[in-house]
Design a protein around this motif. Structure first.
Motif, PDB file in Angstrom:
ATOM      1  N   PRO A 197      -2.420  -1.800  -4.976  1.00  0.00           N
ATOM      2  CA  PRO A 197      -2.408  -2.291  -6.366  1.00  0.00           C
ATOM      3  C   PRO A 197      -3.513  -3.311  -6.591  1.00  0.00           C
ATOM      4  N   THR A 198      -4.072  -3.266  -7.787  1.00  0.00           N
ATOM      5  CA  THR A 198      -5.032  -4.269  -8.236  1.00  0.00           C
ATOM      6  C   THR A 198      -4.659  -4.681  -9.653  1.00  0.00           C
ATOM      7  N   ALA A 199      -5.365  -5.656 -10.175  1.00  0.00           N
ATOM      8  CA  ALA A 199      -5.087  -6.104 -11.541  1.00  0.00           C
ATOM      9  C   ALA A 199      -5.363  -4.994 -12.549  1.00  0.00           C
ATOM     10  N   GLU A 200      -6.293  -4.077 -12.201  1.00  0.00           N
ATOM     11  CA  GLU A 200      -6.657  -2.994 -13.121  1.00  0.00           C
ATOM     12  C   GLU A 200      -5.808  -1.746 -12.948  1.00  0.00           C
ATOM     13  N   GLY A 201      -5.023  -1.677 -11.883  1.00  0.00           N
ATOM     14  CA  GLY A 201      -4.231  -0.477 -11.628  1.00  0.00           C
ATOM     15  C   GLY A 201      -4.126  -0.199 -10.144  1.00  0.00           C
ATOM     16  N   LEU A 202      -4.732   0.915  -9.714  1.00  0.00           N
ATOM     17  CA  LEU A 202      -4.710   1.296  -8.296  1.00  0.00           C
ATOM     18  C   LEU A 202      -6.125   1.375  -7.756  1.00  0.00           C
ATOM     19  N   GLN A 203      -6.298   0.914  -6.539  1.00  0.00           N
ATOM     20  CA  GLN A 203      -7.526   1.135  -5.794  1.00  0.00           C
ATOM     21  C   GLN A 203      -7.215   2.193  -4.743  1.00  0.00           C
ATOM     22  N   CYS A 204      -7.948   3.306  -4.777  1.00  0.00           N
ATOM     23  CA  CYS A 204      -7.643   4.432  -3.907  1.00  0.00           C
ATOM     24  C   CYS A 204      -8.847   4.767  -3.039  1.00  0.00           C
ATOM     25  N   TRP A 205      -8.582   5.205  -1.825  1.00  0.00           N
ATOM     26  CA  TRP A 205      -9.645   5.626  -0.930  1.00  0.00           C
ATOM     27  C   TRP A 205      -9.078   6.597   0.093  1.00  0.00           C
ATOM     28  N   SER A 206      -9.974   7.378   0.704  1.00  0.00           N
ATOM     29  CA  SER A 206      -9.581   8.376   1.696  1.00  0.00           C
ATOM     30  C   SER A 206     -10.524   8.280   2.884  1.00  0.00           C
TER      31      SER A 206
ATOM     32  N   ARG B 259       0.826  -1.194   0.000  1.00  0.00           N
ATOM     33  CA  ARG B 259       0.000   0.000   0.000  1.00  0.00           C
ATOM     34  C   ARG B 259       0.870   1.257   0.000  1.00  0.00           C
ATOM     35  N   TRP B 260       0.245   2.350  -0.440  1.00  0.00           N
ATOM     36  CA  TRP B 260       0.863   3.670  -0.384  1.00  0.00           C
ATOM     37  C   TRP B 260      -0.037   4.583   0.431  1.00  0.00           C
ATOM     38  N   LEU B 261       0.559   5.572   1.077  1.00  0.00           N
ATOM     39  CA  LEU B 261      -0.191   6.450   1.964  1.00  0.00           C
ATOM     40  C   LEU B 261       0.287   7.884   1.816  1.00  0.00           C
ATOM     41  N   LEU B 262      -0.674   8.800   1.683  1.00  0.00           N
ATOM     42  CA  LEU B 262      -0.392  10.231   1.765  1.00  0.00           C
ATOM     43  C   LEU B 262      -1.199  10.793   2.929  1.00  0.00           C
TER      44      LEU B 262
ATOM     45  N   ALA C 211       1.455   9.219  -8.243  1.00  0.00           N
ATOM     46  CA  ALA C 211       2.868   9.609  -8.227  1.00  0.00           C
ATOM     47  C   ALA C 211       3.653   8.771  -7.229  1.00  0.00           C
ATOM     48  N   LEU C 212       3.094   8.570  -6.025  1.00  0.00           N
ATOM     49  CA  LEU C 212       3.766   7.730  -5.037  1.00  0.00           C
ATOM     50  C   LEU C 212       4.013   6.325  -5.591  1.00  0.00           C
ATOM     51  N   ALA C 213       2.993   5.760  -6.229  1.00  0.00           N
ATOM     52  CA  ALA C 213       3.122   4.401  -6.765  1.00  0.00           C
ATOM     53  C   ALA C 213       4.139   4.366  -7.915  1.00  0.00           C
ATOM     54  N   ARG C 214       4.213   5.430  -8.663  1.00  0.00           N
ATOM     55  CA  ARG C 214       5.169   5.458  -9.774  1.00  0.00           C
ATOM     56  C   ARG C 214       6.604   5.590  -9.260  1.00  0.00           C
ATOM     57  N   LEU C 215       6.775   6.360  -8.212  1.00  0.00           N
ATOM     58  CA  LEU C 215       8.120   6.555  -7.670  1.00  0.00           C
ATOM     59  C   LEU C 215       8.592   5.372  -6.833  1.00  0.00           C
ATOM     60  N   ARG C 216       7.659   4.673  -6.186  1.00  0.00           N
ATOM     61  CA  ARG C 216       7.984   3.494  -5.390  1.00  0.00           C
ATOM     62  C   ARG C 216       7.049   2.346  -5.794  1.00  0.00           C
ATOM     63  N   PRO C 217       7.294   1.770  -6.952  1.00  0.00           N
ATOM     64  CA  PRO C 217       6.367   0.753  -7.463  1.00  0.00           C
ATOM     65  C   PRO C 217       6.342  -0.510  -6.620  1.00  0.00           C
ATOM     66  N   ALA C 218       5.240  -1.231  -6.724  1.00  0.00           N
ATOM     67  CA  ALA C 218       5.115  -2.507  -6.022  1.00  0.00           C
ATOM     68  C   ALA C 218       6.032  -3.519  -6.678  1.00  0.00           C
ATOM     69  N   PRO C 219       6.602  -4.439  -5.906  1.00  0.00           N
ATOM     70  CA  PRO C 219       7.444  -5.488  -6.493  1.00  0.00           C
ATOM     71  C   PRO C 219       6.614  -6.414  -7.359  1.00  0.00           C
ATOM     72  N   GLY C 220       7.250  -6.986  -8.337  1.00  0.00           N
ATOM     73  CA  GLY C 220       6.571  -7.923  -9.219  1.00  0.00           C
ATOM     74  C   GLY C 220       6.214  -9.213  -8.513  1.00  0.00           C
ATOM     75  N   PRO C 221       5.395 -10.049  -9.191  1.00  0.00           N
ATOM     76  CA  PRO C 221       4.976 -11.314  -8.564  1.00  0.00           C
ATOM     77  C   PRO C 221       6.149 -12.240  -8.309  1.00  0.00           C
TER      78      PRO C 221
END
Length: 240
Positions: free
Chosen positions: A28-37, A14-17, A230-240
């Protein structure tokens, strides 16, 4: 938010701002990012193993498991010519907006404050403007007058959790909501006109919690997740 939805979100990656009033999450999800606040709660405090990266412009809890080694600062955002005083949230949304379009861009981030951040065609910070956001303006109206009510923001459709109002409300609270939102949208529109006079190719991107209401008035589509992308792009999730 239903308990089943919370359980469906992955605990890892997960990423957090941390904003001034809300915490913004992405997973991360299969479609991209799931975001919530949501407003911060004890159950939201992640442990280091669950968080890929985080950034903060609001208060960080004194007792938390947030890993300082995974915190992104302004220096980690490759926004050229960014001054040292620039907030990391402004840098994140500005850099991501320029990455998306590759053109001069003005980003309106409508949160606790409404920040307007310009990026030139080469991806360099080019100044901006800051004014009080909707909730701050409502609180100022209530504090500075004898008769105007104190509007408490709440989650829901539209700014302040209310559906769109009539253009000229008769009821006081509705008039305050419409007046502040219309004023913020006008400020964004005027800033964009100013930017386009200097650079006709300038694009406008609108993000932040109140961005949807402003974008609707300006005939645009909001992009609420610019900072998290931007956070996800700068610190991407590791691959499977």
């Amino acid at each position: 938010m239903r308990a089943s939805e919370r359980e469906a979100r992955p605990r890892r990656g997960r990423w957090l701002l941390i904003g001034n009033s809300r915490w913004h999450w992405a997973a991360p999800t299969a479609e991209g990012l799931q975001c919530w606040s949501r407003e911060p709660r004890g159950a939201d405090h992640p442990t280091g193993e669950h968080l890929l990266a985080w950034a903060a412009v609001g208060p960080v809890p004194a007792r938390s498991d947030l890993d300082p080694g995974r915190r992104l600062s302004l220096a980690d955002v490759p926004l050229a010519a960014a001054p040292p005083w620039l907030g990391v949230d402004r840098a994140l949304v500005a850099w991501q907006a320029w990455q998306d379009c590759g053109l001069p861009v003005l980003v309106a981030d409508a949160g606790t404050a409404l920040s307007l951040t310009r990026v030139d065609g080469l991806g360099r910070f080019a100044g901006g403007r800051i004014l009080a956001g909707a909730a701050l303006q409502w609180k100022a109206l209530a504090a500075g007058t004898a008769l105007l009510p104190d509007l408490e923001p709440s989650a829901g459709p539209g700014v302040d959790g209310h559906p769109p109002e009539a253009a000229w409300p008769c009821e006081t609270a509705a008039a305050m909501r419409v007046g502040v939102v219309a004023g913020l949208a006008a400020a964004v529109g005027a800033a964009w006109e100013d930017a386009r006079r200097e650079e006709p190719r300038c694009r406008l991107r609108i993000t932040g919690g109140d961005g949807a209401a402003l974008a609707e008035r300006l005939g645009l589509t909001p992009e609420p997740d610019l900072a998290l992308r931007a956070l996800a792009r700068l610190r991407p999730a590791p691959g499977p």
